[in-house]
Scaffold this motif. Sequence first.
Motif, PDB file in Angstrom:
ATOM      1  N   PRO A 164      40.239  38.038  54.965  1.00 13.62           N
ATOM      2  CA  PRO A 164      40.002  36.960  53.980  1.00 13.62           C
ATOM      3  C   PRO A 164      39.344  37.674  52.851  1.00 13.62           C
ATOM      4  O   PRO A 164      39.303  37.227  51.707  1.00 13.62           O
ATOM      5  CB  PRO A 164      39.195  35.979  54.661  1.00 13.62           C
ATOM      6  N   SER A 165      38.626  38.625  53.361  1.00 17.03           N
ATOM      7  CA  SER A 165      37.983  39.262  52.231  1.00 17.03           C
ATOM      8  C   SER A 165      38.845  40.123  51.220  1.00 17.03           C
ATOM      9  O   SER A 165      38.519  40.288  50.054  1.00 17.03           O
ATOM     10  CB  SER A 165      37.013  40.703  52.669  1.00 17.03           C
ATOM     11  N   LEU A 166      40.132  40.588  51.669  1.00 17.42           N
ATOM     12  CA  LEU A 166      41.193  41.200  50.835  1.00 17.42           C
ATOM     13  C   LEU A 166      41.614  39.932  49.951  1.00 17.42           C
ATOM     14  O   LEU A 166      41.642  40.123  48.588  1.00 17.42           O
ATOM     15  CB  LEU A 166      42.210  41.736  51.699  1.00 17.42           C
ATOM     16  N   LEU A 167      41.641  38.795  50.556  1.00 20.63           N
ATOM     17  CA  LEU A 167      42.227  37.472  49.740  1.00 20.63           C
ATOM     18  C   LEU A 167      41.397  37.356  48.602  1.00 20.63           C
ATOM     19  O   LEU A 167      41.586  37.287  47.490  1.00 20.63           O
ATOM     20  CB  LEU A 167      42.537  36.550  50.484  1.00 20.63           C
ATOM     21  N   ARG A 168      40.168  37.517  48.964  1.00 17.17           N
ATOM     22  CA  ARG A 168      38.868  37.103  47.996  1.00 17.17           C
ATOM     23  C   ARG A 168      38.937  38.014  47.103  1.00 17.17           C
ATOM     24  O   ARG A 168      38.807  37.908  45.659  1.00 17.17           O
ATOM     25  CB  ARG A 168      37.500  36.918  48.850  1.00 17.17           C
ATOM     26  N   ARG A 169      39.133  39.496  47.269  1.00 16.05           N
ATOM     27  CA  ARG A 169      38.979  40.353  46.162  1.00 16.05           C
ATOM     28  C   ARG A 169      40.067  40.110  45.110  1.00 16.05           C
ATOM     29  O   ARG A 169      40.235  40.288  44.062  1.00 16.05           O
ATOM     30  CB  ARG A 169      39.241  41.904  46.942  1.00 16.05           C
ATOM     31  N   ILE A 170      41.240  39.952  45.990  1.00 19.62           N
ATOM     32  CA  ILE A 170      42.507  39.820  45.004  1.00 19.62           C
ATOM     33  C   ILE A 170      42.366  38.682  43.994  1.00 19.62           C
ATOM     34  O   ILE A 170      42.537  38.553  43.077  1.00 19.62           O
ATOM     35  CB  ILE A 170      43.828  39.310  45.850  1.00 19.62           C
ATOM     36  N   ASN A 171      42.002  37.501  44.467  1.00 25.63           N
ATOM     37  CA  ASN A 171      41.548  36.245  43.638  1.00 25.63           C
ATOM     38  C   ASN A 171      40.534  36.702  42.534  1.00 25.63           C
ATOM     39  O   ASN A 171      40.618  36.457  41.683  1.00 25.63           O
ATOM     40  CB  ASN A 171      40.946  35.324  44.539  1.00 25.63           C
ATOM     41  N   SER A 172      39.527  37.492  43.113  1.00 23.71           N
ATOM     42  CA  SER A 172      38.699  38.049  42.047  1.00 23.71           C
ATOM     43  C   SER A 172      38.998  38.868  40.849  1.00 23.71           C
ATOM     44  O   SER A 172      38.981  38.523  39.740  1.00 23.71           O
ATOM     45  CB  SER A 172      37.385  38.621  42.974  1.00 23.71           C
ATOM     46  N   THR A 173      39.983  39.569  41.256  1.00 28.70           N
ATOM     47  CA  THR A 173      40.499  40.436  40.487  1.00 28.70           C
ATOM     48  C   THR A 173      41.641  39.706  39.701  1.00 28.70           C
ATOM     49  O   THR A 173      41.338  39.741  38.131  1.00 28.70           O
ATOM     50  CB  THR A 173      41.612  41.490  41.082  1.00 28.70           C
ATOM     51  N   VAL A 174      42.184  38.735  39.997  1.00 30.98           N
ATOM     52  CA  VAL A 174      42.926  37.866  39.074  1.00 30.98           C
ATOM     53  C   VAL A 174      42.331  37.230  38.052  1.00 30.98           C
ATOM     54  O   VAL A 174      42.467  37.109  37.103  1.00 30.98           O
ATOM     55  CB  VAL A 174      43.896  36.877  40.225  1.00 30.98           C
ATOM     56  N   VAL A 175      41.138  36.674  38.530  1.00 27.92           N
ATOM     57  CA  VAL A 175      40.258  36.084  37.596  1.00 27.92           C
ATOM     58  C   VAL A 175      39.781  36.725  36.669  1.00 27.92           C
ATOM     59  O   VAL A 175      39.585  36.466  35.392  1.00 27.92           O
ATOM     60  CB  VAL A 175      39.243  35.048  38.286  1.00 27.92           C
ATOM     61  N   LEU A 176      39.203  37.966  37.111  1.00 27.34           N
ATOM     62  CA  LEU A 176      38.674  38.981  36.197  1.00 27.34           C
ATOM     63  C   LEU A 176      39.526  39.492  35.098  1.00 27.34           C
ATOM     64  O   LEU A 176      39.138  39.630  33.984  1.00 27.34           O
ATOM     65  CB  LEU A 176      37.796  40.036  36.796  1.00 27.34           C
ATOM     66  N   ARG A 177      40.969  39.723  35.476  1.00 26.16           N
ATOM     67  CA  ARG A 177      41.919  39.934  34.456  1.00 26.16           C
ATOM     68  C   ARG A 177      42.075  39.065  33.591  1.00 26.16           C
ATOM     69  O   ARG A 177      42.229  39.128  32.384  1.00 26.16           O
ATOM     70  CB  ARG A 177      43.151  40.596  35.315  1.00 26.16           C
ATOM     71  N   ALA A 178      42.193  37.614  33.919  1.00 23.42           N
ATOM     72  CA  ALA A 178      42.332  36.614  33.097  1.00 23.42           C
ATOM     73  C   ALA A 178      41.156  36.567  32.053  1.00 23.42           C
ATOM     74  O   ALA A 178      41.391  36.420  30.882  1.00 23.42           O
ATOM     75  CB  ALA A 178      42.592  35.566  33.674  1.00 23.42           C
ATOM     76  N   LEU A 179      39.957  36.841  32.601  1.00 26.96           N
ATOM     77  CA  LEU A 179      38.676  36.894  31.487  1.00 26.96           C
ATOM     78  C   LEU A 179      38.932  37.749  30.601  1.00 26.96           C
ATOM     79  O   LEU A 179      38.479  37.521  29.358  1.00 26.96           O
ATOM     80  CB  LEU A 179      37.297  36.634  32.400  1.00 26.96           C
ATOM     81  N   ARG A 180      39.328  39.170  31.128  1.00 26.63           N
ATOM     82  CA  ARG A 180      39.294  39.927  30.080  1.00 26.63           C
ATOM     83  C   ARG A 180      40.320  39.825  29.121  1.00 26.63           C
ATOM     84  O   ARG A 180      40.423  40.200  27.817  1.00 26.63           O
ATOM     85  CB  ARG A 180      39.438  41.444  30.856  1.00 26.63           C
ATOM     86  N   ALA A 181      41.603  39.339  29.606  1.00 25.97           N
ATOM     87  CA  ALA A 181      42.503  39.260  28.658  1.00 25.97           C
ATOM     88  C   ALA A 181      42.386  37.940  27.731  1.00 25.97           C
ATOM     89  O   ALA A 181      42.691  38.000  26.322  1.00 25.97           O
ATOM     90  CB  ALA A 181      43.781  38.805  29.645  1.00 25.97           C
ATOM     91  N   GLU A 182      41.597  37.045  28.138  1.00 26.19           N
ATOM     92  CA  GLU A 182      41.129  35.662  27.291  1.00 26.19           C
ATOM     93  C   GLU A 182      40.394  36.240  26.498  1.00 26.19           C
ATOM     94  O   GLU A 182      40.069  35.491  25.247  1.00 26.19           O
ATOM     95  CB  GLU A 182      41.168  34.575  28.089  1.00 26.19           C
ATOM     96  N   ALA A 183      39.447  37.405  26.844  1.00 33.16           N
ATOM     97  CA  ALA A 183      38.351  37.597  25.821  1.00 33.16           C
ATOM     98  C   ALA A 183      38.660  37.959  24.348  1.00 33.16           C
ATOM     99  O   ALA A 183      37.920  37.974  23.622  1.00 33.16           O
ATOM    100  CB  ALA A 183      37.769  38.818  26.538  1.00 33.16           C
ATOM    101  N   ARG A 184      40.007  38.319  24.223  1.00 34.71           N
ATOM    102  CA  ARG A 184      40.327  38.611  22.924  1.00 34.71           C
ATOM    103  C   ARG A 184      40.225  37.223  22.143  1.00 34.71           C
ATOM    104  O   ARG A 184      40.271  37.295  20.970  1.00 34.71           O
ATOM    105  CB  ARG A 184      41.728  39.128  22.804  1.00 34.71           C
TER     106      ARG A 184
END
Lengths: 389, 389
Positions: free
Chosen positions: B9-29
Amino acid sequence: MERLTGRDPSLLRRINSTVVLRALRAEARGAAPTLTDLVRATELSRPTVEGVVEQLIGAGLVEEAGEEPGGEGGGARRGRPARRFRFRAEAGHLLGIEIGPHRIAAVLADLTGRFTGTVSHEVDEKATADERLERARGTVAELLRRTEVQRSNLRAVGVGTPGIVEADGTVRLGTALPGWTGLPLGERLRRSFRCPVLVENDANAGVLAERWKGAATGSQDVVMVLVGLSPGAGSLIGGRLHRGFGGAAGEIGALHLLGREATPEHLLSTTDEPLHPLDEAAVARVFSLARQGDARARAAMDRFMQRLVHDVAALVLALDPELVVVGGWASGLDDVLEPLRQELERYCLRPPRVALSVLGEAAVATGALRLALDHVENELGLGEQQVSQ
Amino acid sequence: MERLTGRDPSLLRRINSTVVLRALRAEARGAAPTLTDLVRATELSRPTVEGVVEQLIGAGLVEEAGEEPGGEGGGARRGRPARRFRFRAEAGHLLGIEIGPHRIAAVLADLTGRFTGTVSHEVDEKATADERLERARGTVAELLRRTEVQRSNLRAVGVGTPGIVEADGTVRLGTALPGWTGLPLGERLRRSFRCPVLVENDANAGVLAERWKGAATGSQDVVMVLVGLSPGAGSLIGGRLHRGFGGAAGEIGALHLLGREATPEHLLSTTDEPLHPLDEAAVARVFSLARQGDARARAAMDRFMQRLVHDVAALVLALDPELVVVGGWASGLDDVLEPLRQELERYCLRPPRVALSVLGEAAVATGALRLALDHVENELGLGEQQVSQ
């Protein structure tokens, strides 16, 4: 192994099929496995394994092995005999062909890569492209006839040849063979086969061969130098063939042009005339004379060595391989190894191991065969870079 | 994206976290995204995104942005204002340091890689290792002071320096700097920082920089040549740094030893004495004299060019890159480019594009910074070679 879920059941089937095939190939070293053996080896469910095995039988890749007495699952002594299965290595064959300046060689193997036959013939270095191709076709026909393998049984053909080769098998630049530059070699050969034909630079094929069953087994960072008319090199970087951006990586032969140095024909000449033909026999004579103390031969060999060391040093400094394999001639190279090692020790910041080709003249055809085998293993999902268990 | 199920489950959490962080960085523009924006961008469930965002806020990587009027989900005009979130690029900083023969340079950037400051100082080429390290520490301290960034805010430090560098940051061989060979550079620098310190060969750092924001953006197969005291090269193969088996790849400087050719100091000398110091200003003078028609300067430049072409040709023949970037000096290289291009056209089977470094003197420190950024992005799961969406 992580299981994948989701939208692609065909992917799942393919993975299961791969897992079962691998287990069958692995177990093939011992007794033919039973379904129970396969279930244990693959950790898949019994119905899944049964389904996959039936599919593989349908595809001709697996067959039921001879039955043995004794039931499955413990002490059911008088039970129905367990069905056993084997991978049909003979279900397909692979062909590796070397088309060189002086020689055509062909090697045949079954689906496990076991050699089942080889034929080679000399060819005139001045032969036209058509003549050379005809010679290659004849060599293959002879090999298939001798081994009694049907042409339709071939699954893939690999070809190794000098020059820069495009992905589609066209020779972009090939100065070593008459009429080679621009030749659509892949297309021409495909007319003779119904299976995929993969064309690769000869030194690239060579390094794959030495890694497979030669001097470079277990090494991932290897430069193989084919000593010859125009020295060429094939490189593995991290275990993968490094072709370069335009397929020209390792074509180090042009380097001597920069210093306006002489060609190998001049370097190795013991007269005022260029050495001709520059083939293995001629080189062996020069090396032999040098060993007997002949001053001109000694000087010729020194010149040749200096050039070779320079070319190899350039490759080593650029790539920093773990291992350099020297090949291209079947003999005469013993004398090259030690001086090369010593000079590299002097000039390279981190000198690599230097070894003689183990496969010798068989290297290029063997590497071409390995390419064909890689292609088929990838198709069957057995390739190393595919599903990891 | 395929979802993974199973035991971790920690792997899954990490992947979800990555996906959200990426979206935040992308949307930051654009505007700071709302939860609804993130749910749409990530295709994760709303509770999952909410959970991840709370975690990231806890970790200091995300914060609530200023609120805007207007509720979420369509026309709820008088509803509670939507919460908006932003990636806190200032939550950490990265440092890139060049430690060279004549110069120490340091660059600072935030977590998105945006430069926030730079400082550079000259250093005596005869400085001892201790003196040079002290100079580097002083340069970093000055940069942090000027930018008002706390040392504890540094997430990673990258260092580029001449020589063969081991994975742990020890200089295995570094002849360009006094006392450099054998220096545990990584260990010494780690005493000054609480974050990871990554040490890399200067030319390797340079090629990463040129790919990031220089002459090689968009190229995957690049050789960067640092012209200098001992020319060195850094290579990207298939987009990845090629360090070689022992970290010595591209150390082409030793090649001239083979032909017993002169050192750059002799090649570029317009007197009978070696050119000293061989720095940018001295070389610029020689090149300028040559342009004015001075015969000895012209001859010196020709000798230098011949050597450079030979070294670059060796790299090009071995690796077959798409692009060669020439750097190392900030000026004087313009005169090098065209002759190099012409000679490579003559000698290389498939000549690569040749371009001047865009980053010039900033290349090594910028590449060192990119290494630090790569490290942190990998830690955060934002690296390109990690989860692919």
